[in-house]
Scaffold this motif. Structure first.
Motif, PDB file in Angstrom:
ATOM      1  N   ASN A   1      -1.323  62.062  43.977  1.00  9.24           N
ATOM      2  CA  ASN A   1      -0.420  61.131  43.288  1.00  9.24           C
ATOM      3  C   ASN A   1       0.988  61.095  43.863  1.00  9.24           C
ATOM      4  OD1 ASN A   1      -2.446  60.411  41.534  1.00  9.24           O
ATOM      5  ND2 ASN A   1      -1.790  61.748  39.879  1.00  9.24           N
ATOM      6  N   PHE A   2       1.448  62.225  44.428  1.00  9.59           N
ATOM      7  CA  PHE A   2       2.864  62.288  44.799  1.00  9.59           C
ATOM      8  C   PHE A   2       3.123  62.627  46.266  1.00  9.59           C
ATOM      9  CE2 PHE A   2       2.581  63.448  40.264  1.00  9.59           C
ATOM     10  CZ  PHE A   2       3.290  62.383  39.734  1.00  9.59           C
ATOM     11  N   ILE A   3       2.224  63.362  46.913  1.00 10.80           N
ATOM     12  CA  ILE A   3       2.495  63.773  48.293  1.00 10.80           C
ATOM     13  C   ILE A   3       1.798  62.859  49.295  1.00 10.80           C
ATOM     14  CG2 ILE A   3       2.268  65.645  49.974  1.00 10.80           C
ATOM     15  CD1 ILE A   3       2.573  67.637  47.708  1.00 10.80           C
ATOM     16  N   LYS A   4       0.528  62.591  49.109  1.00 12.02           N
ATOM     17  CA  LYS A   4      -0.222  61.748  50.047  1.00 12.02           C
ATOM     18  C   LYS A   4       0.381  60.346  50.192  1.00 12.02           C
ATOM     19  CE  LYS A   4      -3.750  64.435  51.266  1.00 12.02           C
ATOM     20  NZ  LYS A   4      -3.927  64.897  52.674  1.00 12.02           N
ATOM     21  N   PRO A   5       0.798  59.692  49.092  1.00 13.38           N
ATOM     22  CA  PRO A   5       1.380  58.346  49.236  1.00 13.38           C
ATOM     23  C   PRO A   5       2.744  58.340  49.934  1.00 13.38           C
ATOM     24  CG  PRO A   5       0.626  58.727  46.979  1.00 13.38           C
ATOM     25  CD  PRO A   5       0.648  60.063  47.664  1.00 13.38           C
ATOM     26  N   GLY A   6       3.307  59.510  50.177  1.00 11.94           N
ATOM     27  CA  GLY A   6       4.645  59.617  50.763  1.00 11.94           C
ATOM     28  C   GLY A   6       5.611  60.164  49.739  1.00 11.94           C
ATOM     29  N   LEU A   7       6.102  61.356  49.982  1.00  7.59           N
ATOM     30  CA  LEU A   7       6.962  62.033  49.015  1.00  7.59           C
ATOM     31  C   LEU A   7       8.309  61.316  48.926  1.00  7.59           C
ATOM     32  CD1 LEU A   7       6.797  64.437  47.120  1.00  7.59           C
ATOM     33  CD2 LEU A   7       7.731  65.876  48.941  1.00  7.59           C
ATOM     34  N   GLU A   8       8.628  60.769  47.773  1.00  6.79           N
ATOM     35  CA  GLU A   8       9.858  60.008  47.604  1.00  6.79           C
ATOM     36  C   GLU A   8      11.069  60.924  47.458  1.00  6.79           C
ATOM     37  OE1 GLU A   8       9.354  57.456  44.270  1.00  6.79           O
ATOM     38  OE2 GLU A   8       7.914  56.144  45.273  1.00  6.79           O
ATOM     39  N   ASP A   9      12.214  60.447  47.973  1.00  2.76           N
ATOM     40  CA  ASP A   9      13.452  61.200  47.808  1.00  2.76           C
ATOM     41  C   ASP A   9      13.842  61.213  46.329  1.00  2.76           C
ATOM     42  OD1 ASP A   9      13.473  61.551  50.506  1.00  2.76           O
ATOM     43  OD2 ASP A   9      14.854  59.901  50.909  1.00  2.76           O
ATOM     44  N   LEU A  10      14.586  62.234  45.945  1.00  5.41           N
ATOM     45  CA  LEU A  10      14.921  62.440  44.538  1.00  5.41           C
ATOM     46  C   LEU A  10      16.379  62.100  44.273  1.00  5.41           C
ATOM     47  CD1 LEU A  10      14.049  63.688  41.743  1.00  5.41           C
ATOM     48  CD2 LEU A  10      14.979  65.849  42.608  1.00  5.41           C
TER      49      LEU A  10
ATOM     50  N   GLU B   1      23.100  51.625  40.591  1.00  8.14           N
ATOM     51  CA  GLU B   1      24.345  52.380  40.680  1.00  8.14           C
ATOM     52  C   GLU B   1      24.326  53.229  41.944  1.00  8.14           C
ATOM     53  OE1 GLU B   1      24.765  55.918  38.026  1.00  8.14           O
ATOM     54  OE2 GLU B   1      22.915  55.169  37.132  1.00  8.14           O
ATOM     55  N   GLU B   2      25.484  53.677  42.357  1.00  9.20           N
ATOM     56  CA  GLU B   2      25.592  54.548  43.517  1.00  9.20           C
ATOM     57  C   GLU B   2      25.104  55.945  43.153  1.00  9.20           C
ATOM     58  OE1 GLU B   2      29.182  54.437  46.156  1.00  9.20           O
ATOM     59  OE2 GLU B   2      29.360  56.527  45.486  1.00  9.20           O
ATOM     60  N   ALA B   3      24.340  56.554  44.058  1.00 10.02           N
ATOM     61  CA  ALA B   3      23.796  57.885  43.771  1.00 10.02           C
ATOM     62  C   ALA B   3      23.505  58.631  45.069  1.00 10.02           C
ATOM     63  CB  ALA B   3      22.513  57.768  42.946  1.00 10.02           C
ATOM     64  N   TYR B   4      23.529  59.939  44.992  1.00  4.39           N
ATOM     65  CA  TYR B   4      23.091  60.780  46.100  1.00  4.39           C
ATOM     66  C   TYR B   4      21.619  61.150  45.891  1.00  4.39           C
ATOM     67  CZ  TYR B   4      27.889  61.405  47.717  1.00  4.39           C
ATOM     68  OH  TYR B   4      29.145  61.183  48.206  1.00  4.39           O
ATOM     69  N   PHE B   5      20.906  61.350  47.011  1.00  2.00           N
ATOM     70  CA  PHE B   5      19.484  61.685  46.946  1.00  2.00           C
ATOM     71  C   PHE B   5      19.207  62.994  47.689  1.00  2.00           C
ATOM     72  CE2 PHE B   5      19.418  57.343  45.721  1.00  2.00           C
ATOM     73  CZ  PHE B   5      18.236  57.140  45.003  1.00  2.00           C
ATOM     74  N   PHE B   6      18.226  63.714  47.191  1.00  2.00           N
ATOM     75  CA  PHE B   6      17.722  64.921  47.860  1.00  2.00           C
ATOM     76  C   PHE B   6      16.518  64.481  48.688  1.00  2.00           C
ATOM     77  CE2 PHE B   6      14.932  68.889  47.089  1.00  2.00           C
ATOM     78  CZ  PHE B   6      15.303  69.449  48.302  1.00  2.00           C
ATOM     79  N   LYS B   7      16.601  64.670  49.987  1.00  2.00           N
ATOM     80  CA  LYS B   7      15.539  64.200  50.887  1.00  2.00           C
ATOM     81  C   LYS B   7      14.338  65.151  50.782  1.00  2.00           C
ATOM     82  CE  LYS B   7      15.022  62.175  55.479  1.00  2.00           C
ATOM     83  NZ  LYS B   7      14.784  60.848  54.913  1.00  2.00           N
ATOM     84  N   MET B   8      13.257  64.656  50.199  1.00  2.43           N
ATOM     85  CA  MET B   8      12.084  65.487  49.914  1.00  2.43           C
ATOM     86  C   MET B   8      11.058  65.517  51.048  1.00  2.43           C
ATOM     87  SD  MET B   8      12.272  66.666  46.662  1.00  2.43           S
ATOM     88  CE  MET B   8      10.604  66.783  46.044  1.00  2.43           C
ATOM     89  N   SER B   9      10.998  64.447  51.834  1.00  2.00           N
ATOM     90  CA  SER B   9       9.931  64.305  52.829  1.00  2.00           C
ATOM     91  C   SER B   9       9.800  65.475  53.806  1.00  2.00           C
ATOM     92  CB  SER B   9      10.076  62.992  53.593  1.00  2.00           C
ATOM     93  OG  SER B   9      11.371  62.870  54.155  1.00  2.00           O
ATOM     94  N   PRO B  10      10.903  66.135  54.227  1.00  2.00           N
ATOM     95  CA  PRO B  10      10.732  67.257  55.163  1.00  2.00           C
ATOM     96  C   PRO B  10       9.909  68.415  54.598  1.00  2.00           C
ATOM     97  CG  PRO B  10      13.007  66.502  55.163  1.00  2.00           C
ATOM     98  CD  PRO B  10      12.330  65.829  54.022  1.00  2.00           C
ATOM     99  N   PHE B  11       9.728  68.452  53.279  1.00  2.00           N
ATOM    100  CA  PHE B  11       9.015  69.561  52.664  1.00  2.00           C
ATOM    101  C   PHE B  11       7.579  69.194  52.265  1.00  2.00           C
ATOM    102  CE2 PHE B  11      13.546  69.775  51.637  1.00  2.00           C
ATOM    103  CZ  PHE B  11      13.877  70.989  52.222  1.00  2.00           C
TER     104      PHE B  11
END
Length: 504
Positions: free
Chosen positions: A51-60, A15-25
């Motif tokens: 588990n969550f930051i080292k592999p690349g923080l995914e957008d939410l 479905e269409e969705a907006y994401f919060f870009k997490m990587s800059p943080f």
């Protein structure tokens, strides 16, 4: 795959969705978790980073379009805000951030400690700080992560049938005792194994034997030896009294340190060291011996005054954990709630020199362990889910046509009376209101229903069966019922359906 919590199959969705870009943080979040004391216990930081930051923080994903309930996205009405943006923002919006309804944001934010359970740690340790960073708002000073309360090593679950109703426990032992036990047993970051036996033994040892007994003995001795009011003349012994006094005066600072680290169990442990030392002080000073010598009465008064002061300090610090019981202690030792305050918990000689005590109720009655365990286990067993009996549906009968089915006339009938058929253990004779002239039906359900259980009920009958005699009693029709793992069950009909209604 399957959901690890509910076990349901995972299905792909789009479905269409907006994401919060997490990587800059990502870099700021990693430093927050690994280089500051933000997360408590700190041991959780490595798990989150790896588990969550080292592999690349995914957008939410923060919006949905496949349903309409929720908070509308202001700039795109076909979207609604989806967790965790709407849920986490409540922490500040409820205080008044960006709204005029409340006005507590400046007073209470940032929070000193934000406490969450371990299963939602990631959302509060990564997503929530990133949201606050994006808003350029201060973060909570600490995030404390607690474990689960398990039952005999298992996570409490209704499906497992190992949950004891906390209201039942509160009624049996008092909310203060249950709260104390849980807080004393749970170390921050770890699961706490709850068992009836551990709880009852803790109540007996700490609350009944140590604290309750200390208050009871001290108050009783003041009443017995001084008619409830201590004399102004007292004698103190620096050598004999110093250890109790020093321990009592230093406990507030130790408790403060543990509370700052959210190590509540250790804070309680320190307070009860004072309680234990006061009980030992009674044995050391032997007030009952001092009472036998009139010349030692001033020393006896000094000993009892020291005990009352130790109780005052301990009960003051215990008030946040046992708010219902501590005021009862203050009443017994002759101090007002106003004087049982935090500042006075670091002082000695707060009680009046001529303090008057009052005999009160038993604070924590001792519990019969074996009897209580038996009763609580019975409660758990009664609330356990009943084991579902397996049922193999019988094979279908040979096919019939609609015309064959229409030969059967199924009707609704109301049971007017019922009685057992003589010379039969299986048969009941029922008098029915069938909406016509009434009829008598004999049914083989006596093993499963008492006659009085059927009277007034509405049932389904086959109304056009040829009459037969069963054990000499004529039957005009047949009651519809079904076979189940628990035996025969009559098919009852909603009471609003009139007798005589045709079933099709």
């Amino acid at each position: 795959g399957k959901c690890p919590d509910c076990g349901r199959e995972v299905t792909d969705a789009k479905e269409e969705a907006y994401f919060f870009k997490m990587s800059p943080f990502a870099e700021r979040l990693e430093k927050l978790l690994t280089e500051t004391d933000y997360l408590m216990p700190k041991t959780r930081a490595v798990e989150l980073v790896n588990n969550f930051i080292k592999p690349g923080l995914e957008d939410l994903c923060v919006s949905r379009t496949s349903f309409t309930w929720g908070i509308p996205v202001t700039f795109d009405k076909k979207h609604v805000v989806y967790v965790w943006i709407d849920a986490l923002s409540n922490y500040i919006s409820a205080l008044g951030y960006m709204n005029e309804k409340y006005d507590d944001f400046e007073k209470y934010w940032p929070a000193d400690v934000h406490m969450v359970a371990k299963d939602i740690m990631r959302f509060h340790a990564i997503i929530w700080p990133a949201m606050l960073m994006a808003l350029d708002l201060p973060l909570p000073k600490h995030l404390a992560v607690h474990g689960w309360i398990t039952f005999n090593g298992q996570k409490m679950s209704k499906s497992l049938g190992n949950v004891v109703d906390p209201f039942v426990l509160g009624e049996r032992y008092g909310c203060d005792a249950i709260r104390y036990h849980i807080l004393r047993e749970m170390a921050l970051g770890s699961d706490s194994s709850f068992s009836n036996e551990i709880m009852i033994n803790r109540i007996n040892s700490d609350l009944a034997n140590d604290l309750g007994n200390l208050v009871s003995r001290t108050v009783a001795m003041v009443i017995k030896y001084f008619d409830g009011t201590l004399p102004a003349e007292k004698v103190f012994d620096d050598t004999a009294d110093s250890e109790l006094k020093e321990m009592a005066l230093s406990v507030r600072e130790k408790v403060d340190g543990f509370i700052d680290k959210v190590q509540i169990n250790l804070a309680l442990e320190e307070i009860f060291k004072v309680v234990s030392r006061a009980n030992k002080y009674i044995d050391e000073t032997a007030p009952w011996v001092l009472a036998k010598d009139e010349s030692l009465k001033p020393r006896l008064a000094g000993v009892l005054y020291n005990l009352l002061e130790a109780i005052r300090i301990a009960s003051t610090l215990l008030f946040p954990y046992m708010p219902s019981t501590m005021p009862k202690i203050w009443e017994q030792i002759g101090i007002s709630a106003d004087d049982a305050n935090y500042e006075n918990a670091g002082l000695w000689n707060v009680l009046p020199a001529d303090v008057t005590v009052h005999k009160g109720e038993v604070l924590f009655p001792r519990i019969d362990v074996a009897k209580e365990i038996e009763e609580l286990n019975a409660l758990i067993l009664a609330n356990a889910p009943k084991e579902e009996k397996t049922f193999d549906a019988p094979e279908l009968a040979p096919e019939i046509t609609i015309e064959d089915f229409q030969k059967s006339d199924l009707r609704v009938a109301k049971v007017i009376s019922a009685e057992k058929v003589k010379k039969s253990k299986k048969l009941l004779c029922l008098q029915l209101d069938d909406g016509m002239s009434g009829r008598q039906v004999v049914s083989g359900i006596a093993e499963y229903y008492k006659p009085e259980e059927l009277v007034g009920k509405k049932v389904q009958i086959v109304a056009n069966l040829k009459p037969v005699k069963l054990c000499g009693v004529e039957s005009n029709g047949m009651i519809c019922a079904c076979d189940t793992p628990d035996g025969v069950k009559v098919l009852f009909v909603d009471d609003s359906i009139p007798a005589g209604a045709k079933i099709r």
